[in-house]
Design a protein around this motif. Structure first.
Motif, PDB file in Angstrom:
ATOM      1  N   UNK A 139      14.949  -4.387   4.185  1.00 56.79           N
ATOM      2  CA  UNK A 139      15.764  -5.220   2.616  1.00 56.79           C
ATOM      3  C   UNK A 139      16.253  -6.790   3.166  1.00 56.79           C
ATOM      4  N   UNK A 140      15.652  -7.664   3.512  1.00 58.64           N
ATOM      5  CA  UNK A 140      16.006  -9.424   3.471  1.00 58.64           C
ATOM      6  C   UNK A 140      15.615  -9.355   2.123  1.00 58.64           C
ATOM      7  N   UNK A 141      16.858 -10.800   2.114  1.00 61.74           N
ATOM      8  CA  UNK A 141      16.830 -11.267   0.650  1.00 61.74           C
ATOM      9  C   UNK A 141      15.557 -12.792   0.502  1.00 61.74           C
ATOM     10  N   UNK A 142      14.594 -13.047  -0.272  1.00 65.29           N
ATOM     11  CA  UNK A 142      13.532 -13.837  -0.411  1.00 65.29           C
ATOM     12  C   UNK A 142      14.606 -15.042  -0.792  1.00 65.29           C
ATOM     13  N   UNK A 143      15.342 -15.125  -0.921  1.00 65.49           N
ATOM     14  CA  UNK A 143      16.494 -16.898  -1.332  1.00 65.49           C
ATOM     15  C   UNK A 143      17.174 -16.560   0.147  1.00 65.49           C
ATOM     16  N   UNK A 144      16.586 -15.918   1.678  1.00 64.97           N
ATOM     17  CA  UNK A 144      17.102 -16.476   2.601  1.00 64.97           C
ATOM     18  C   UNK A 144      16.088 -16.164   3.770  1.00 64.97           C
ATOM     19  N   UNK A 145      14.902 -15.425   3.235  1.00 67.13           N
ATOM     20  CA  UNK A 145      13.672 -15.332   4.492  1.00 67.13           C
ATOM     21  C   UNK A 145      12.688 -15.525   3.806  1.00 67.13           C
ATOM     22  N   UNK A 146      11.895 -16.173   4.584  1.00 66.62           N
ATOM     23  CA  UNK A 146      10.346 -16.433   4.500  1.00 66.62           C
ATOM     24  C   UNK A 146       9.663 -15.978   4.792  1.00 66.62           C
ATOM     25  N   UNK A 147       7.811 -15.692   4.459  1.00 69.07           N
ATOM     26  CA  UNK A 147       7.131 -15.300   5.799  1.00 69.07           C
ATOM     27  C   UNK A 147       5.558 -15.927   5.160  1.00 69.07           C
ATOM     28  N   UNK A 148       5.948 -17.243   5.399  1.00 69.02           N
ATOM     29  CA  UNK A 148       5.185 -18.479   5.020  1.00 69.02           C
ATOM     30  C   UNK A 148       4.841 -19.282   6.939  1.00 69.02           C
ATOM     31  N   UNK A 149       4.249 -19.583   6.688  1.00 61.69           N
ATOM     32  CA  UNK A 149       3.585 -20.452   8.400  1.00 61.69           C
ATOM     33  C   UNK A 149       4.231 -21.873   8.388  1.00 61.69           C
ATOM     34  N   UNK A 150       4.530 -21.688   9.730  1.00 58.90           N
ATOM     35  CA  UNK A 150       5.615 -23.232   9.902  1.00 58.90           C
ATOM     36  C   UNK A 150       6.782 -22.216  11.123  1.00 58.90           C
ATOM     37  N   UNK A 151       6.735 -21.469  10.861  1.00 58.38           N
ATOM     38  CA  UNK A 151       8.276 -21.253  12.450  1.00 58.38           C
ATOM     39  C   UNK A 151       7.849 -20.366  13.146  1.00 58.38           C
ATOM     40  N   UNK A 178       1.046  -9.160   8.706  1.00 60.39           N
ATOM     41  CA  UNK A 178       2.295  -8.431   9.549  1.00 60.39           C
ATOM     42  C   UNK A 178       2.354  -7.556   7.809  1.00 60.39           C
ATOM     43  N   UNK A 179       2.946  -7.912   6.826  1.00 63.39           N
ATOM     44  CA  UNK A 179       3.117  -7.698   5.875  1.00 63.39           C
ATOM     45  C   UNK A 179       2.329  -7.295   5.001  1.00 63.39           C
ATOM     46  N   UNK A 180       1.172  -8.516   5.027  1.00 65.17           N
ATOM     47  CA  UNK A 180      -0.211  -8.599   4.178  1.00 65.17           C
ATOM     48  C   UNK A 180      -1.195  -6.789   4.667  1.00 65.17           C
ATOM     49  N   UNK A 181      -0.619  -6.378   5.600  1.00 62.28           N
ATOM     50  CA  UNK A 181      -2.096  -5.537   6.569  1.00 62.28           C
ATOM     51  C   UNK A 181      -1.056  -4.462   6.381  1.00 62.28           C
ATOM     52  N   UNK A 182       0.092  -4.108   5.932  1.00 67.51           N
ATOM     53  CA  UNK A 182       1.281  -3.100   5.491  1.00 67.51           C
ATOM     54  C   UNK A 182       1.408  -2.444   4.727  1.00 67.51           C
ATOM     55  N   UNK A 183       1.184  -3.769   3.310  1.00 68.71           N
ATOM     56  CA  UNK A 183       1.146  -3.723   2.095  1.00 68.71           C
ATOM     57  C   UNK A 183       2.619  -3.903   1.536  1.00 68.71           C
ATOM     58  N   UNK A 184       3.639  -4.569   2.061  1.00 61.99           N
ATOM     59  CA  UNK A 184       4.695  -4.220   1.470  1.00 61.99           C
ATOM     60  C   UNK A 184       5.431  -5.346   1.730  1.00 61.99           C
ATOM     61  N   UNK A 185       7.105  -6.103   1.519  1.00 55.28           N
ATOM     62  CA  UNK A 185       7.345  -7.093   1.116  1.00 55.28           C
ATOM     63  C   UNK A 185       8.729  -7.230   2.352  1.00 55.28           C
ATOM     64  N   UNK A 186       9.137  -8.360   2.378  1.00 54.78           N
ATOM     65  CA  UNK A 186      10.112  -8.469   3.319  1.00 54.78           C
ATOM     66  C   UNK A 186      11.734  -8.029   2.666  1.00 54.78           C
ATOM     67  N   UNK A 187      11.560  -7.411   1.691  1.00 53.38           N
ATOM     68  CA  UNK A 187      12.873  -6.811   0.750  1.00 53.38           C
ATOM     69  C   UNK A 187      12.246  -5.773   0.728  1.00 53.38           C
ATOM     70  N   UNK A 188      10.807  -4.664   0.911  1.00 50.82           N
ATOM     71  CA  UNK A 188      10.596  -3.417   1.057  1.00 50.82           C
ATOM     72  C   UNK A 188      11.026  -2.971   2.110  1.00 50.82           C
ATOM     73  N   UNK A 189      10.619  -3.826   2.876  1.00 52.82           N
ATOM     74  CA  UNK A 189      10.593  -3.360   4.604  1.00 52.82           C
ATOM     75  C   UNK A 189      11.397  -3.229   5.269  1.00 52.82           C
TER      76      UNK A 189
END
Length: 168
Positions: free
Chosen positions: A105-117, A92-103
């Motif tokens: 406001x999530x800190x990448x230290x606490x959230x990860x958009x990588x397969x496995x959950x 979804x982030x790739x499709x929208x050309x954005x990041x968790x932080x931009x879309x």
């Protein structure tokens, strides 16, 4: 497979992979099945199954590390927040050309958009928790969870398409 087709596949999975009930015994069965299958494939994983923010199953396989535990935490946080798989979130982030932080406001230290959950949903539509693994390549993490859920729910292998190799 196009990005839109991959996202549609994820939506199809989320509609199919639902439990009528899910309790601590189900978490134990699911966790142990994930562990055995990961060992058979040579993966060294951290595994977590949480329901209502309570950990019902947790394992660290030989060869997995504290880093894998942290990846589990970050992926689990994202799935609990969005209600979609961590793989689908990355798409979804790739499709929208954005990041968790931009879309969000999530800190990448606490959230990860990588397969496995993956979110645990009841047939009523209520999200009750997450199942998360980390330690293999993200597509393998995602497909391991999908295939194990499929098997536990009694869905024929021909009825659930896993993420193909060419997608990564």
């Amino acid at each position: 497979m196009t990005l839109d087709q991959q996202i549609a596949l994820c939506e199809s999975h989320r509609a199919q992979l639902r439990f009528s009930t899910f309790d601590a015994n189900d978490a134990w069965v699911l966790g142990n099945t994930l562990y055995r299958e990961a060992a058979r494939k040579g993966f060294a994983l951290a595994i977590d199954i949480s329901v209502n923010h309570l950990c019902l199953f947790s394992a660290l396989m030989p060869g997995a590390t504290a880093e894998n535990i942290d990846w589990v935490r970050r992926k689990r946080n994202l799935v609990a927040f969005l209600g979609i798989s961590s793989w689908a979130a990355g798409l979804m982030l790739q499709s929208r050309k954005t990041t968790l932080e931009q879309r969000y406001g999530l800190n990448l230290r606490d959230y990860a958009a990588f397969g496995g959950s993956y979110p645990l949903y009841l047939t009523s539509g209520c999200q009750i928790g997450t199942v998360t693994v980390s330690g293999a390549p993200q597509r393998d993490d995602h497909n391991l969870v999908l295939d194990t859920l499929r098997e536990m729910l009694g869905i024929a292998q021909s009825e659930l398409t896993l993420v193909p190799d060419a997608v990564c």
